[in-house]
Design an enzyme around this catalytic site. Structure first.
Site, short mmCIF file in Angstrom:
data_model
loop_
_atom_site.label_atom_id
_atom_site.label_comp_id
_atom_site.label_asym_id
_atom_site.label_seq_id
_atom_site.Cartn_x
_atom_site.Cartn_y
_atom_site.Cartn_z
N TYR A 190 0.88 -1.19 0.00
CA TYR A 190 -0.22 -0.06 -0.09
C TYR A 190 0.78 1.29 -0.01
CZ TYR A 190 -4.98 -1.15 0.30
OH TYR A 190 -6.47 -1.77 -0.03
N THR A 226 -5.09 5.61 -21.18
CA THR A 226 -4.97 4.23 -20.67
C THR A 226 -3.34 3.78 -21.20
OG1 THR A 226 -6.00 3.33 -22.69
CG2 THR A 226 -7.32 3.39 -20.74
#
Ligand code: DSN
Length: 413
Positions: A26, A197
């Site tokens: 994380y 993208t």
């Protein structure tokens, strides 16, 4: 054989990064300003990804954390608009993306979305865009699309956006690889913000990026920081660090001279395929292409029939609306074809000519079939249609030819 224009085949290095232990981490925040410890290498990876993108595109500010294209686009709204502000984008049936303000997208729930269109001939209607911009004074204008086969006139859109004081955002998801290769004009000098993208013609992992141009920072020196804040903490939580690493790999690959050749070959292949389809009697929107993509007209509502028939010969495409489509997005009247993936496999103009002939032959095999007009009968009809395809000799023959060609050009060696 993959002919969906938004799909590609990534390198083994990218697969390795995506499958790495970085998925365990994380990292809320940005390099050197995180909310969790243990970021020594994560910071290096994200710094490298951002620096490579800045260098490759020639932009001063990059965010590589968007989970994909739609969250990247939503972040642009959050960065430059307040809820309820007016925005403008290309309508979905005219080739635009959902997130450019289409009625089914949250972007039209939270913002007042005005949609522009293409002309009867399939080209952007610049007169309409200018008229709507002057009338509605949008805060943000999108240029870029999901199903548009011609070059985007970034400079002309910039003139319109500047005239009304709007932010101009280019969504180059489809053409990023072509821009890098010099096979499509770059939006960098003309727009304020660029989204993309990373998995289409850029040939990276599934992910997204937002870039702020020098023109963008001139309009608002805080624009980069606003984009960062929109991604985290406004819209997203922890970045996908394995994806960030894979984006860094993709950007390194895209900076190689081979990638320039690749991008140019994508377009040469698309032009060769378009020409062969036309020679064999197929109808293409705008009668051709400038980029990696073609839109083929199949007759009212018949896109799904050709998609299924091509599936039966091992060619994957997607049904797609065509401009002024007389049918609906679920049963549209066209298919969309593209060359990024088969170009990655090494196919060239000769193979495009064979593929064009096969697609035309499949089109003729199913010419007599039409969807029932009653919606409730369609599912049953399609089942029977698929069974007919399975038994058809011509379909079997083409399928064998497709398989033989694919064997000659393996996706992975
Ligand atoms: N789904 C993408 C495409 O196929 O073009 C757009 O988001």
């Amino acid at each position: 054989m993959e002919l969906i224009p938004s799909e590609n085949i990534v390198s083994e290095a990218i697969l390795e990064a995506m499958g790495s232990i970085l998925t365990n981490k994380y990292s809320e925040g940005y390099p050197h300003k995180r909310y969790y410890g243990g970021q020594k290498y994560i910071d290096q990876i994200e710094d490298i990804a951002r620096d490579r993108a800045k260098k490759l595109f020639g932009v001063p500010y990059v965010n590589v954390q968007p989970y994909s294209g739609s969250p990247a686009n939503l972040a642009v709204y959050v960065a430059v608009c307040n809820p309820g502000d007016t925005v403008m984008g290309q309508s979905l049936p005219d080739g635009g993306h959902l997130t450019h303000g289409w009625k089914a997208s949250a972007t039209s729930m939270f913002y007042n979305a005005v949609q522009y269109h293409v002309k009867e001939n399939g080209y952007l209607d610049l007169a309409e865009i200018e008229r709507l911009a002057v009338e509605h004074k949008p805060k943000l204008i999108w240029v870029g699309a999901t199903a548009y086969v011609r070059e985007f006139p970034f400079q002309k859109l910039a003139r319109i956006a500047d005239k009304v004081g709007a932010y101009l955002a280019a969504d180059i998801a489809h053409i990023t690889g072509l821009v890098i290769a010099g096979a499509h004009v770059s939006p960098v000098p003309y727009v304020h913000i660029i989204t993309t993208t990373t998995h289409k013609t850029l040939r990276g992992p599934r992910g997204g990026m937002i870039m702020v141009t020098a023109k963008g920072l001139k309009k608002d020196p805080d624009l980069g920081k606003k984009v960062d804040r929109a991604i985290f903490p406004n819209l997203q939580g922890g970045p996908h660090d394995h994806t960030t690493a894979a984006i860094a790999v993709a950007l390194e690959e895209a900076a190689m001279p081979e990638f320039r050749r690749y991008g140019k070959q994508i377009v040469s292949n698309a032009k060769a395929l378009a020409l062969e389809l036309i020679k064999n009697g197929m109808q293409l929107v705008t009668n051709g292409t400038d980029n990696h993509m073609m839109l083929m007209k199949c007759g009212k509502g018949r896109g799904i029939l050709l998609e299924k028939a091509l599936d039966a010969v091992g060619i994957t495409v997607n049904k797609n609306t065509v401009p002024r489509d007389p049918s609906s997005p679920f049963y549209p009247s066209g298919i969309r074809l593209g060359t990024p993936s088969i170009t990655t496999r090494g196919m060239k103009e000769k193979e495009m000519r064979a593929i064009g002939k096969w697609i035309a032959s499949v089109f003729h095999v199913i010419e007599a079939y039409d969807l029932p007009t009653k919606k409730e009968e369609i599912a049953g009809y399609l089942k029977k249609f698929e069974a007919v395809l399975e038994r058809n000799k011509e379909i079997k023959k083409i399928h064998n030819s497709v398989k033989a060609l694919c064997k000659k050009f393996p996706a992975y060696r």
